[in-house]
Design a protein around this motif. Structure first.
Motif, PDB file in Angstrom:
ATOM      1  N   THR A  40       0.772  -1.862   0.110  1.00  0.00           N
ATOM      2  CA  THR A  40       0.046   0.421  -0.139  1.00  0.00           C
ATOM      3  C   THR A  40       0.693   1.061   0.266  1.00  0.00           C
ATOM      4  N   GLU A  41       0.628   1.893  -1.108  1.00  0.00           N
ATOM      5  CA  GLU A  41       1.246   3.150  -1.307  1.00  0.00           C
ATOM      6  C   GLU A  41       0.811   4.726   0.247  1.00  0.00           C
ATOM      7  N   THR A  42       1.555   4.579   0.997  1.00  0.00           N
ATOM      8  CA  THR A  42       0.983   5.367   1.772  1.00  0.00           C
ATOM      9  C   THR A  42       1.918   6.605   2.401  1.00  0.00           C
ATOM     10  N   LEU A  43       1.426   7.814   2.443  1.00  0.00           N
ATOM     11  CA  LEU A  43       2.107   9.082   2.401  1.00  0.00           C
ATOM     12  C   LEU A  43       1.854   9.414   3.752  1.00  0.00           C
ATOM     13  N   LYS A  44       2.926   9.374   5.009  1.00  0.00           N
ATOM     14  CA  LYS A  44       2.956  10.723   5.372  1.00  0.00           C
ATOM     15  C   LYS A  44       3.498  11.396   6.617  1.00  0.00           C
ATOM     16  N   ILE A  45       2.252  12.206   6.425  1.00  0.00           N
ATOM     17  CA  ILE A  45       2.836  14.225   5.749  1.00  0.00           C
ATOM     18  C   ILE A  45       2.747  14.585   7.599  1.00  0.00           C
ATOM     19  N   GLY A  46       3.652  15.466   8.444  1.00  0.00           N
ATOM     20  CA  GLY A  46       3.601  15.601   9.108  1.00  0.00           C
ATOM     21  C   GLY A  46       3.064  17.507   9.832  1.00  0.00           C
ATOM     22  N   ILE A  47       2.072  17.564   9.992  1.00  0.00           N
ATOM     23  CA  ILE A  47       1.743  18.831  10.055  1.00  0.00           C
ATOM     24  C   ILE A  47       1.867  19.618  11.972  1.00  0.00           C
ATOM     25  N   ALA A  48       2.627  20.843  12.128  1.00  0.00           N
ATOM     26  CA  ALA A  48       2.363  21.143  13.149  1.00  0.00           C
ATOM     27  C   ALA A  48       0.941  21.842  14.137  1.00  0.00           C
ATOM     28  N   LYS A  49      -0.349  21.965  12.811  1.00  0.00           N
ATOM     29  CA  LYS A  49      -1.197  21.879  13.890  1.00  0.00           C
ATOM     30  C   LYS A  49      -2.894  21.300  13.434  1.00  0.00           C
ATOM     31  N   GLU A  50      -3.299  21.009  14.027  1.00  0.00           N
ATOM     32  CA  GLU A  50      -4.454  20.438  13.517  1.00  0.00           C
ATOM     33  C   GLU A  50      -5.604  20.864  13.298  1.00  0.00           C
ATOM     34  N   PRO A  51      -6.207  20.731  11.607  1.00  0.00           N
ATOM     35  CA  PRO A  51      -7.304  21.682  11.129  1.00  0.00           C
ATOM     36  C   PRO A  51      -8.530  21.980  12.791  1.00  0.00           C
ATOM     37  N   ALA A  52      -8.945  22.925  12.165  1.00  0.00           N
ATOM     38  CA  ALA A  52     -10.074  23.722  13.263  1.00  0.00           C
ATOM     39  C   ALA A  52     -11.701  22.527  12.524  1.00  0.00           C
ATOM     40  N   ASN A  53     -11.321  22.587  10.584  1.00  0.00           N
ATOM     41  CA  ASN A  53     -11.827  22.080  10.501  1.00  0.00           C
ATOM     42  C   ASN A  53     -11.581  21.832   9.246  1.00  0.00           C
ATOM     43  N   LEU A  54     -12.788  20.926   8.330  1.00  0.00           N
ATOM     44  CA  LEU A  54     -12.554  20.534   7.094  1.00  0.00           C
ATOM     45  C   LEU A  54     -13.391  21.014   5.593  1.00  0.00           C
ATOM     46  N   ASN A  55     -14.713  21.166   5.904  1.00  0.00           N
ATOM     47  CA  ASN A  55     -15.529  21.586   5.291  1.00  0.00           C
ATOM     48  C   ASN A  55     -14.933  23.011   4.832  1.00  0.00           C
ATOM     49  N   PRO A  56     -15.356  23.414   3.783  1.00  0.00           N
ATOM     50  CA  PRO A  56     -14.411  25.083   3.153  1.00  0.00           C
ATOM     51  C   PRO A  56     -14.850  25.609   3.953  1.00  0.00           C
ATOM     52  N   VAL A  57     -16.708  25.671   3.838  1.00  0.00           N
ATOM     53  CA  VAL A  57     -17.312  26.697   4.633  1.00  0.00           C
ATOM     54  C   VAL A  57     -16.872  27.592   5.226  1.00  0.00           C
ATOM     55  N   LEU A  58     -16.395  26.257   6.661  1.00  0.00           N
ATOM     56  CA  LEU A  58     -15.776  26.623   7.573  1.00  0.00           C
ATOM     57  C   LEU A  58     -14.616  27.517   7.722  1.00  0.00           C
ATOM     58  N   ILE A  59     -13.821  26.817   7.404  1.00  0.00           N
ATOM     59  CA  ILE A  59     -12.177  26.057   7.777  1.00  0.00           C
ATOM     60  C   ILE A  59     -11.859  27.768   7.339  1.00  0.00           C
ATOM     61  N   SER A  60     -11.125  27.732   8.685  1.00  0.00           N
ATOM     62  CA  SER A  60     -10.592  29.194   8.436  1.00  0.00           C
ATOM     63  C   SER A  60      -8.267  29.242   8.933  1.00  0.00           C
ATOM     64  N   GLY A  61      -8.325  28.243   8.787  1.00  0.00           N
ATOM     65  CA  GLY A  61      -6.652  28.370   9.189  1.00  0.00           C
ATOM     66  C   GLY A  61      -6.147  27.250   7.937  1.00  0.00           C
ATOM     67  N   LEU A  62      -4.435  27.846   7.950  1.00  0.00           N
ATOM     68  CA  LEU A  62      -3.636  27.091   6.376  1.00  0.00           C
ATOM     69  C   LEU A  62      -4.007  25.749   7.191  1.00  0.00           C
ATOM     70  N   TYR A  63      -3.715  24.937   7.724  1.00  0.00           N
ATOM     71  CA  TYR A  63      -3.473  23.108   8.097  1.00  0.00           C
ATOM     72  C   TYR A  63      -4.702  22.474   7.469  1.00  0.00           C
ATOM     73  N   LEU A 229      -0.774   7.741  -4.648  1.00  0.00           N
ATOM     74  CA  LEU A 229      -0.470   6.874  -3.621  1.00  0.00           C
ATOM     75  C   LEU A 229      -2.080   6.042  -2.767  1.00  0.00           C
ATOM     76  N   ASP A 230      -1.716   5.068  -2.689  1.00  0.00           N
ATOM     77  CA  ASP A 230      -3.135   4.391  -1.964  1.00  0.00           C
ATOM     78  C   ASP A 230      -3.818   5.781  -0.948  1.00  0.00           C
ATOM     79  N   GLU A 231      -2.968   6.283   0.362  1.00  0.00           N
ATOM     80  CA  GLU A 231      -3.700   6.665   1.221  1.00  0.00           C
ATOM     81  C   GLU A 231      -3.284   7.709   1.863  1.00  0.00           C
ATOM     82  N   VAL A 232      -3.169   8.903   2.881  1.00  0.00           N
ATOM     83  CA  VAL A 232      -1.789  10.309   3.180  1.00  0.00           C
ATOM     84  C   VAL A 232      -2.223  10.120   4.345  1.00  0.00           C
ATOM     85  N   ILE A 233      -1.503   9.834   5.407  1.00  0.00           N
ATOM     86  CA  ILE A 233      -1.854  10.608   6.888  1.00  0.00           C
ATOM     87  C   ILE A 233      -1.606  11.738   6.972  1.00  0.00           C
ATOM     88  N   TYR A 234      -2.058  12.423   7.824  1.00  0.00           N
ATOM     89  CA  TYR A 234      -1.923  14.186   7.719  1.00  0.00           C
ATOM     90  C   TYR A 234      -1.734  13.097  10.198  1.00  0.00           C
TER      91      TYR A 234
END
Length: 528
Positions: A40-63, A229-234
């Motif tokens: 399985t092609e899995t890409l693991k990405i480190g991010i400095a903050k967990e996002p507050a939202n994933l709904n585009p209408v509600l998103i307020s930050g970079l992550y 990639l089969d999956e991406v893990i943040y």
């Protein structure tokens, strides 16, 4: 008797062979499953903050924007050229001469992740959801010029503006304008959709384990190309030193938001690749325009004089950033860097003492005044807050550094309860995105609650005018007033984007905004 014994032995042998064969088959299946899992092609990405939202209408930050860019698509794309729109969900478009009518022609073979077809109704629904005050969308301000949205047919949508609005295409191309499925959201609601997002992008949302990871899996039917990639893990990793340790140990494949010393160390690791580009991200000091004594311009100037900003920026950001003098990056028009630099305040302890003394004599400031300097938990901004607090002690001011997690800090800032705060901003290369939301009266990200009629008018004119020279003059006017006369912010540094990745990652390039573009019309990230 002998025949019976022989029959029993034959039967037992057959059973033994059957069991053995079955066991071998099970082992083979198990091995095949393990091999499949290992492949399985899995890409693991480190991010400095967990996002507050994933709904585009509600998103307020970079992550949130960075993740949403891989789940959702926008009408137009700036992923490969941050200054020029490319086709995305809209394969073509027309703009009238007055710059007030935009007609978009959608691709006809795009499905949402749940199998529903994308139509113009979804586009209209999404943009109107952003504009709806009840949703409190952080992106609402960028769509205020919209007068009307019309569905011409299933694959044609027309947007009419109240007046020309130069940065409109960039507003449509930002991940916060990702198109969402009308039927699904109407059924489950905006908040539920935020935790179960469905888009048209190269990856589908799979799971969200708070403070641990967010997993996406590939969308095999993506209209541009099936992801390699089969999956991406943040993985949210707030501490920069932990992020560095994880990339070196192989816990993640891509890391960013690293400390200068760690970047230097990691660049010597032959298993890693370091890439650095000029970024579109600013770090700054903000003051309250409503809370005393911070609301007094003399206090803000005194702090500016008291702190050796050049030394602080160089000592903390080093080679990862360049001193900022304006909110608008040098790569974005208008170029007013020389003027802003010439009018930036240098450390002058005598002037700082004089201004603090005036405030004390008038009863605005008390000896031993205690207050907090707020920052996120990232080490850069926390160090800036600490440096300021240390300098102010010699003037009889007792500042406490409060480095808060994002979920606590953001509400406090939005309510205007921070006297001094260290924050950041990143956006697209248009001056409107760098100024309106931060300095216009009542804007969502105007944490200072700053309000000035001249600045408001200049920012409004900057939106309407067409042509960089005329627009540029308005932004110069706004920035010179807010930063050089009112000192409502102290710009610190425009930071570079440095990404460290496993050398087996192919096709990934850092973006100026710090996004993670994995599948576009020009790239398809993979792992060797």
């Amino acid at each position: 008797m002998r025949k019976k014994l022989t029959l029993v032995l034959v039967t037992l042998l057959a059973l033994f062979l059957l069991v053995g064969c079955s066991t071998q088959q099970e082992a083979a299946v198990q091995k095949e499953g393990q091999t499949s899992q290992n492949n399985t092609e899995t890409l693991k990405i480190g991010i400095a903050k967990e996002p507050a939202n994933l709904n585009p209408v509600l998103i307020s930050g970079l992550y949130g924007e960075s993740l949403a860019g891989n789940i959702f698509d926008t009408l137009v794309s700036f992923k490969e050229n941050s200054a020029k729109a490319s086709p995305a969900l809209a394969e073509s478009w027309e703009i009238n001469k007055a710059g007030t009518e935009y007609t978009f022609y959608l691709r006809k073979a795009v499905n949402f992740h749940n199998g529903d077809k994308l139509t113009a109704d979804d586009v209209k629904f999404t943009l109107e959801a952003i504009m709806n005050p009840e949703n409190a969308s952080p992106s609402k301000e960028f769509f205020e010029p919209v007068k009307m949205i019309e569905v011409i047919d299933d694959y044609t949508v027309k947007i009419t503006l109240k007046n020309p609005y130069s940065p409109f295409m960039m507003a449509l191309g930002n991940p916060t304008a990702g198109i969402i499925p009308k039927k699904v959201v109407e059924k489950i609601g905006m908040d539920e959709f935020d935790r179960n997002p469905i888009g048209t992008g190269p990856f589908k949302f799979a799971e969200w384990i708070p403070d641990d990871h967010i997993k996406l899996v590939k969308n095999k039917d993506y209209f541009l190309a099936e992801s390699n990639l089969d999956e991406v893990i943040y993985r949210p990793i707030p501490k920069a030193e932990v992020m560095a340790a994880e990339i070196q140990a192989g816990g993640i494949d891509i890391a960013s938001d690293l400390l200068p010393q760690d970047i230097k160390k990691l660049s010597q690791d032959s298993s890693l690749v370091v890439k650095t580009i000029s970024g579109l991200s600013l770090k700054y000091v903000g003051f309250s325009a409503q809370i005393k004594p911070f609301s007094d311009v003399r206090f803000r100037k005194a702090v500016y004089y008291a702190v050796p900003i050049d030394d602080v920026v160089q000592g903390i950001f080093g080679d990862t950033g360049d001193r900022a003098y304006s909110w608008i990056p040098p790569s974005v028009f208008p170029d007013d860097n020389e003027y802003m630099k010439a009018h930036a305040l240098k450390q002058n302890k005598e002037k700082a003492k004089e201004l603090f003394a005036q405030l004390k004599a008038e009863g605005i400031l008390k000896d031993g005044f205690e207050f907090s300097i707020y920052s996120p938990q990232d080490p850069y901004r926390k160090k800036v807050a600490t440096a300021i607090a240390t300098e102010l002690k010699s003037y009889g001011l007792n500042a406490k550094v409060e480095a808060l997690e994002w979920g606590t800090l953001l509400p406090l800032l939005k309510k205007g309860k921070a006297g001094i705060y260290i924050m950041g901003w990143g956006s697209v290369p248009d001056p409107d995105r760098w100024t309106y939301k931060i300095f216009h009266t009542g804007s969502a990200m105007n944490f200072s609650k700053y309000s000035n009629k001249l600045v408001d008018q200049a920012l409004e004119q900057g939106r309407r005018l067409v042509g960089s020279d005329k627009r540029g003059a308005e932004y110069k006017k706004a920035m010179r007033k807010a930063l050089v006369k009112d000192y409502i912010h102290i710009p610190l540094a425009f930071t570079n984007v440095t990404t460290v990745m496993n050398k087996n990652v192919e096709g990934f390039e850092p973006s100026p905004q710090g996004y993670f573009h994995l599948v576009t019309d020009k790239r398809n990230v993979t792992i060797k």
